[in-house]
Design a protein around this motif. Sequence first.
Motif, PDB file in Angstrom:
ATOM      1  N   TRP A 168      24.200  43.065  20.457  1.00 39.64           N
ATOM      2  CA  TRP A 168      24.314  43.969  21.608  1.00 39.64           C
ATOM      3  C   TRP A 168      23.071  43.899  22.492  1.00 39.64           C
ATOM      4  N   GLN A 169      21.942  43.495  21.938  1.00 38.03           N
ATOM      5  CA  GLN A 169      20.740  43.335  22.763  1.00 38.03           C
ATOM      6  C   GLN A 169      20.916  42.214  23.787  1.00 38.03           C
ATOM      7  N   GLN A 170      21.756  41.250  23.469  1.00 39.13           N
ATOM      8  CA  GLN A 170      22.005  40.109  24.348  1.00 39.13           C
ATOM      9  C   GLN A 170      23.396  40.166  24.980  1.00 39.13           C
ATOM     10  N   ALA A 171      24.029  41.319  24.960  1.00 37.82           N
ATOM     11  CA  ALA A 171      25.403  41.442  25.446  1.00 37.82           C
ATOM     12  C   ALA A 171      25.492  41.144  26.940  1.00 37.82           C
ATOM     13  N   ASP A 172      26.631  40.590  27.326  1.00 38.27           N
ATOM     14  CA  ASP A 172      26.868  40.274  28.729  1.00 38.27           C
ATOM     15  C   ASP A 172      27.289  41.540  29.492  1.00 38.27           C
ATOM     16  N   TRP A 173      27.331  41.402  30.794  1.00 35.00           N
ATOM     17  CA  TRP A 173      27.629  42.505  31.705  1.00 35.00           C
ATOM     18  C   TRP A 173      28.956  43.174  31.381  1.00 35.00           C
ATOM     19  N   VAL A 174      29.991  42.393  31.153  1.00 36.13           N
ATOM     20  CA  VAL A 174      31.335  42.940  30.942  1.00 36.13           C
ATOM     21  C   VAL A 174      31.381  43.824  29.700  1.00 36.13           C
ATOM     22  N   HIS A 175      30.795  43.367  28.616  1.00 33.72           N
ATOM     23  CA  HIS A 175      30.847  44.155  27.380  1.00 33.72           C
ATOM     24  C   HIS A 175      29.973  45.408  27.481  1.00 33.72           C
ATOM     25  N   LEU A 176      28.861  45.304  28.179  1.00 35.84           N
ATOM     26  CA  LEU A 176      28.036  46.495  28.400  1.00 35.84           C
ATOM     27  C   LEU A 176      28.776  47.504  29.272  1.00 35.84           C
ATOM     28  N   ARG A 177      29.516  47.013  30.261  1.00 33.67           N
ATOM     29  CA  ARG A 177      30.277  47.904  31.136  1.00 33.67           C
ATOM     30  C   ARG A 177      31.392  48.583  30.347  1.00 33.67           C
ATOM     31  N   LEU A 178      32.049  47.865  29.443  1.00 33.55           N
ATOM     32  CA  LEU A 178      33.076  48.462  28.608  1.00 33.55           C
ATOM     33  C   LEU A 178      32.488  49.495  27.651  1.00 33.55           C
ATOM     34  N   ALA A 179      31.308  49.228  27.131  1.00 35.93           N
ATOM     35  CA  ALA A 179      30.621  50.216  26.287  1.00 35.93           C
ATOM     36  C   ALA A 179      30.298  51.464  27.102  1.00 35.93           C
ATOM     37  N   ALA A 180      29.953  51.279  28.363  1.00 36.29           N
ATOM     38  CA  ALA A 180      29.659  52.418  29.236  1.00 36.29           C
ATOM     39  C   ALA A 180      30.912  53.247  29.485  1.00 36.29           C
ATOM     40  N   VAL A 181      32.043  52.591  29.636  1.00 38.52           N
ATOM     41  CA  VAL A 181      33.308  53.315  29.794  1.00 38.52           C
ATOM     42  C   VAL A 181      33.533  54.202  28.564  1.00 38.52           C
ATOM     43  N   CYS A 182      33.274  53.660  27.396  1.00 38.28           N
ATOM     44  CA  CYS A 182      33.420  54.435  26.156  1.00 38.28           C
ATOM     45  C   CYS A 182      32.469  55.627  26.133  1.00 38.28           C
ATOM     46  N   SER A 183      31.256  55.405  26.581  1.00 37.98           N
ATOM     47  CA  SER A 183      30.269  56.475  26.625  1.00 37.98           C
ATOM     48  C   SER A 183      30.752  57.608  27.529  1.00 37.98           C
ATOM     49  N   LEU A 184      31.278  57.252  28.672  1.00 38.98           N
ATOM     50  CA  LEU A 184      31.811  58.272  29.590  1.00 38.98           C
ATOM     51  C   LEU A 184      33.032  58.966  29.005  1.00 38.98           C
ATOM     52  N   ALA A 185      33.868  58.234  28.315  1.00 44.19           N
ATOM     53  CA  ALA A 185      35.060  58.823  27.715  1.00 44.19           C
ATOM     54  C   ALA A 185      34.706  59.829  26.627  1.00 44.19           C
ATOM     55  N   ARG A 186      33.628  59.544  25.894  1.00 46.36           N
ATOM     56  CA  ARG A 186      33.196  60.472  24.843  1.00 46.36           C
ATOM     57  C   ARG A 186      32.735  61.799  25.432  1.00 46.36           C
ATOM     58  N   THR A 187      32.156  61.757  26.610  1.00 45.74           N
ATOM     59  CA  THR A 187      31.613  62.984  27.206  1.00 45.74           C
ATOM     60  C   THR A 187      32.589  63.664  28.161  1.00 45.74           C
ATOM     61  N   ALA A 188      33.742  63.017  28.404  1.00 45.51           N
ATOM     62  CA  ALA A 188      34.708  63.588  29.357  1.00 45.51           C
ATOM     63  C   ALA A 188      35.566  64.658  28.701  1.00 45.51           C
TER      64      ALA A 188
END
Length: 114
Positions: free
Chosen positions: A94-114
Amino acid sequence: MFLPGSALLVVSARKTLNRLQRTHGAPALSAAQEFPGVAAVVDQHAASVRDILEVGVQNSSLVPVSVLLAGYARGLLEDLPGIGLEAPTTPTEWQQADWVHLRLAAVCSLARTA
């Protein structure tokens, strides 16, 4: 306006987000706990996604957040097979993750707090 009959959209969105949570959200969260840099990058992506959905989607306040997030994620997921990127599985990856996977992880982060 979001119609009451659109409950199936919400159910479908939750299924998409739950699946994404298993492949991206939980592994990225684990990596973020071990590597603060991963947490910072995911937070930056989450801020960008939030801005896109609030400012870039007309009448977004009338649509459930889960539907917006799932729709955004589905757009990203459609491109993955053509790109040939595999989701990171270990905190180190995950330290070397590409943009797309980081963006998908961010979607998950937002979903957890929504």
